[in-house]
Structures are given as C-alpha cells and as structure tokens.
Enzyme design. Structure first.
Site, PDB file in Angstrom:
ATOM      1  N   ASP A  44       0.839  -1.198   0.000  1.00 27.41           N
ATOM      2  CA  ASP A  44       0.000   0.000   0.000  1.00 27.41           C
ATOM      3  C   ASP A  44       0.872   1.245   0.000  1.00 27.41           C
ATOM      4  O   ASP A  44       1.773   1.384   0.817  1.00 27.41           O
ATOM      5  CB  ASP A  44      -0.898   0.017   1.241  1.00 27.41           C
ATOM      6  CG  ASP A  44      -1.787   1.244   1.293  1.00 27.41           C
ATOM      7  OD1 ASP A  44      -2.908   1.181   0.762  1.00 27.41           O
ATOM      8  OD2 ASP A  44      -1.365   2.272   1.871  1.00 27.41           O
ATOM      9  N   TYR A  49       3.176  10.000  -0.820  1.00 28.85           N
ATOM     10  CA  TYR A  49       4.321   9.419  -0.119  1.00 28.85           C
ATOM     11  C   TYR A  49       5.621   9.601  -0.910  1.00 28.85           C
ATOM     12  O   TYR A  49       6.712   9.409  -0.367  1.00 28.85           O
ATOM     13  CB  TYR A  49       4.120   7.924   0.119  1.00 28.85           C
ATOM     14  CG  TYR A  49       2.902   7.534   0.922  1.00 28.85           C
ATOM     15  CD1 TYR A  49       2.120   8.475   1.586  1.00 28.85           C
ATOM     16  CD2 TYR A  49       2.520   6.200   1.010  1.00 28.85           C
ATOM     17  CE1 TYR A  49       1.000   8.097   2.312  1.00 28.85           C
ATOM     18  CE2 TYR A  49       1.403   5.816   1.736  1.00 28.85           C
ATOM     19  CZ  TYR A  49       0.640   6.759   2.372  1.00 28.85           C
ATOM     20  OH  TYR A  49      -0.470   6.366   3.085  1.00 28.85           O
ATOM     21  N   LYS A  74      -2.877   5.883  -4.249  1.00 34.41           N
ATOM     22  CA  LYS A  74      -3.940   6.864  -4.041  1.00 34.41           C
ATOM     23  C   LYS A  74      -3.610   8.141  -4.790  1.00 34.41           C
ATOM     24  O   LYS A  74      -2.446   8.579  -4.776  1.00 34.41           O
ATOM     25  CB  LYS A  74      -4.105   7.174  -2.545  1.00 34.41           C
ATOM     26  CG  LYS A  74      -4.187   5.938  -1.667  1.00 34.41           C
ATOM     27  CD  LYS A  74      -4.069   6.293  -0.188  1.00 34.41           C
ATOM     28  CE  LYS A  74      -3.871   5.061   0.669  1.00 34.41           C
ATOM     29  NZ  LYS A  74      -2.496   4.503   0.559  1.00 34.41           N
TER      30      LYS A  74
END
Length: 313
Positions: A44, A49, A74
């Site tokens: 994930d 990030y 995401k």
C-alpha cells in the site's frame, strides 16, 4: 497463507498489506522487497508518499510474479478533478513501471472535486487500467454521491481505525453496501506522527495515548504469547476489516504478518471493543480536511516540482 477478501466487483484483495508511508528511496525498495519475501501479498502506498518508483523497484527485486502482488496507490489531493486524475494515474503507472494497478483510491474527499475525480477512476477501471477502485477517509454522503453519479459503489474505503477509534457511521454504510473497510494507522501510531508534523506541540501537551501500551491489550497479548501489535491486528482481522501496518524494522514486518495462527476469544474481543469508547482521532477528519488543488498552487506561485518523467509531484 494470507487470507483475502472478495471485493464487491469479484476481485480478491489480501486483508493484510504492507504500508509504506514515510519510506523513501532505497530503504523503501529494500523494505518492500523484504515484506514480499516474508509472505506479504499486498503493498500500500500513495502519490503523496513520493515513493511509487521505489515501491515498483522493490516489487521487481522481490522476483514475485506481477499477479502475486496486490498494489494499491492513491491519487494525490492536488491532482483531484477529472482530467488531472487521469494524468495522475498515468504518472503513477509510469513511476511504478506497471501497466495496471490493482486498486486506486481517492486519498481524501476534500470540498467539491471528489465526484469528478471518482468519475475519472471509474473510467480508468472500465478501460482496464485498474482492477478495483475505492476511496479513503470518505463518509457515507461522499460514497453515496460517487455511487449516484456513476452507478459504481467504491470497493474499498481506507479509514483511520484502531482500538481507540471506530467510526461506526462509516462502517455501517460500508457493511450495508459491501464496501471493504481497511484501517490505515491500525495501531494509532502513523496517524499520531502525521498529526504531530502538522500541529504545533505545546511544551506541556499531554502525549497521545497509544493502544500499543494499553494494559487491556497487554494482558491479552501475554495470554496468547503475542505482542500488543499482533493482538491489535488480529482484532482488526476478526472484525472483518483489512489493515496496512507500516514498519521499517524487518523483525516487526515479520511479526505483523504472524497473526493467523491464533484467535481472540469473544470475551477478549469485547474487552478491546470497550476501548473504542475513547474515540481518540490522531489524523484529520474527512468531513473537514481541505487542501489546495494543482491550479490553485500554480495560481499562487507554488507550482510543484516534477519527477524525472516530467510529472508533477
């Protein structure tokens, strides 16, 4: 073997994933490789990030077949909106070095762009670029708006959830509409660090409580000869939730996966459930969290940097 959940579109998703928040560069690559070699089947991450390229390299170095690794990312908040989301997805695929993602989420609902963003995800899903689509930090009204506009209900909702915070309103909606709830910050640890970085701490501020140090969980852990972290993850799994714990410690990475050889009793589950009355939130609230979009950043003279592919970060 890691157990899986069948999503509402028929895709199988591992219920335990390896989270990569705060991991960067070579360390991220090495930890992803180690996690996959240790038996994890899901990774994930998120655009924000700034490690999608490192995650992709870790997957390649692991030697795992592509179909044996479930990859979630995401869309970054600043890239919300129909066209920007499609460009953001293409950028993610390029950074990963992949042709398809297993799951792509809208990271936060924000104010008014999450429906166009959802429409873009649904288009990419229908065109085969994504095996599943979902959301993160969404409340029932957000998921309902997405479903009403596209006739496609999110398949996953990743939310803050731990023994000190259970968002019943969201979970009830997810259960009714077969949306798989997945816990980010399942220990209330990552969320605490995240909030601390954004919030000025006062000298006399009381440290946030941690479920990892809760005496109730410690006692249960001792009874099972497990760690508090393993007890918490087992609690998530037995409740039917997914979880994506993050660690950069190899021993902890292995430890977090070792939760399928025991079971909490009904009484132990009830004891942990009583802790949720604390309702301690360590991250932002999806109903109130707002953020600037890409065009606003450019307009205000804060144009983001670009990666080596020329895509905005």
């Amino acid at each position: 073997m890691i157990k899986k959940r069948i999503l509402n579109n028929g895709v199988e998703m591992p219920i335990l994933g390896f989270g990569t928040w705060k991991l960067k560069g070579e360390e991220c690559t090495q930890m992803v490789k180690f996690a996959l070699e240790s038996g994890y089947e899901a990774i994930d991450t998120a655009q924000v990030y700034l490690n999608e390229e490192a995650v992709g390299e870790g997957i390649r170095r692991s030697g795992k077949k592509r179909e044996d690794v479930f990859v979630t990312s995401k869309v970054r908040n600043r890239f919300q909106g129909y066209d920007q989301t499609l460009h953001a997805l293409e950028a993610s695929l390029k950074r990963f070095g992949l042709d398809i993602l297993d799951l792509y989420l809208i990271h936060w609902p924000g104010k008014d762009q999450y429906v166009p963003t959802w429409k873009a995800l649904v288009r990419a899903y229908e065109e085969g670029m994504l095996r599943a689509v979902g959301v993160s930090n969404f409340y029932p009204e957000h998921m309902e708006a997405c479903a009403q506009e596209t006739s496609v209900m999110p398949m996953v909702n990743q939310i803050e959830m731990h023994p000190y915070l259970v968002q019943d309103e969201i979970l009830e909606y997810c259960k009714e509409h077969h949306v798989f709830p997945v816990a980010w910050s399942p220990f209330a640890a990552a969320g605490e660090s995240r909030k601390d970085s954004k919030t000025k701490k006062e000298a006399n501020e009381t440290p946030l409580e941690s479920p990892l140090k809760d005496p109730v969980i410690a006692e249960i852990a001792q009874n099972h000869q497990k760690t508090p972290g393993q007890i918490i993850l087992r609690w998530h799994i037995q409740n039917g939730y997914g979880a994506v714990p993050k660690s950069s410690n190899p021993a902890r990475i292995k430890e977090n996966r070792n939760i399928f050889d025991f079971q909490l009793t009904e009484g132990e589950m009830k004891k942990i459930w009583k802790l949720t009355k604390k309702q301690i939130r360590v991250g932002d609230d999806g109903r109130s969290y707002r953020f600037p979009l890409l065009e606003e950043l450019i307009r205000d003279g804060k144009e983001p940097e670009r990666d080596r592919f020329g895509n905005y970060l």
